[in-house]
Scaffold this active site. Structure first.
Site, short mmCIF file in Angstrom:
data_model
loop_
_atom_site.label_atom_id
_atom_site.label_comp_id
_atom_site.label_asym_id
_atom_site.label_seq_id
_atom_site.Cartn_x
_atom_site.Cartn_y
_atom_site.Cartn_z
N SER A 196 0.86 -1.18 0.00
CA SER A 196 0.00 0.00 0.00
C SER A 196 0.89 1.22 0.00
O SER A 196 2.05 1.17 0.45
CB SER A 196 -0.89 0.00 1.25
OG SER A 196 -1.49 1.27 1.46
N TYR A 226 -1.49 -0.66 10.42
CA TYR A 226 -1.55 -1.08 9.02
C TYR A 226 -0.36 -0.53 8.25
O TYR A 226 0.29 -1.25 7.48
CB TYR A 226 -2.86 -0.58 8.41
CG TYR A 226 -3.03 -0.86 6.94
CD1 TYR A 226 -3.23 -2.16 6.48
CD2 TYR A 226 -3.00 0.17 6.00
CE1 TYR A 226 -3.39 -2.42 5.13
CE2 TYR A 226 -3.16 -0.08 4.65
CZ TYR A 226 -3.36 -1.39 4.22
OH TYR A 226 -3.53 -1.64 2.88
#
Length: 249
Positions: free
Chosen positions: A140, A153
């Protein structure tokens, strides 16, 4: 291009929807035999129904060590080999770091880091024995630049980036290529809160130079390139796909 992955066998995790489903279908369209793995049996059945000749499925919880450990062996038993591993499955819990429970960090790291590493190790044994293979990790942009509210995350995806680079250097001598795709804002179920709110969507898109969110189909050509023989000299790379958001000042 149709046929560019003919005869290849690929395992794609998180294949029940979103990015994983798009990559699984894209591989199948190009001739690969694909095993799509996820927790949702119903969604996996829907995926397999789109191309039963090329796509089969495996229901697995990546937090279950016993289930996880046999996943690569299942692919090999089913198709005789494994050529491509796509580590796509992940969790992205939003939280205030000051009060986020340690148990939630552990779960995020277990799914986003430990599971991909475990699968890479299992697939790597086959790759080394057969003379090569491909590992594609889906990270990501938060793994490249941190994001508030997603500390755990972001840390896990940052780990995925470093894992990609380190493993690529270690396994290059075995003709194993390890690369990473770092998507930005894509229109998936994970972004449903943004997509369903015109105000949130406007504010989100305003930060993207391309002035829109990405469609998962736009990740497929890159994922196919990284799985194909044409990428045999590409390894240890992180490909940011975010409409220019990370690159702007």
């Amino acid at each position: 291009m149709a046929g560019e992955l003919e005869g290849k066998v690929a395992l794609v995790t998180g294949a029940s929807r979103g990015i994983g489903a798009a990559i699984a279908r894209g591989y199948a369209e190009r001739g690969a035999l694909v095993v799509g793995a996820a927790r949702s049996a119903d969604q996996l059945r829907a995926l397999a129904a789109t191309d039963p000749e090329h796509i089969s499925t495996a229901t697995v919880d990546l937090r279950d060590e016993e289930s996880l450990s046999g996943l690569v062996d299942l692919v090999v038993e089913r198709h005789g080999r494994i050529d491509v591993l796509v580590n796509n499955a992940g969790v992205a819990p939003a939280a205030d770091f000051a009060t986020e429970p340690v148990a939630q960090w552990r779960n995020t790291l277990e799914v986003n880091v430990i599971a991909p590493m475990t699968l890479a190790q299992a697939a790597g044994r086959h790759f080394i024995a057969q003379g090569g293979g491909k590992i594609i990790n889906i990270a990501s942009t938060t793994g490249v630049r941190g994001k508030p509210g997603l500390v755990g995350y972001s840390a896990s995806k940052g780990a995925m980036v470093r894992f990609t680079e380190s493993l690529a250097a270690e396994w290059a001598r075995h003709n194993i290529q390890v690369n990473c795709i770092a998507p930005g804002a894509f229109a998936t179920d994970a972004q449903s809160a943004v997509l369903e709110s015109p105000d949130l969507l406007h504010r989100r898109v305003r930060r993207i130079p391309a002035k829109r969110m990405g469609d998962v189909s736009e990740l497929v050509p890159l994922a196919c390139l990284l799985a194909a023989p044409g990428s045999d000299f590409i390894t240890g790379s992180v490909f940011v796909v975010d409409g220019g958001e990370s690159g702007k000042l």
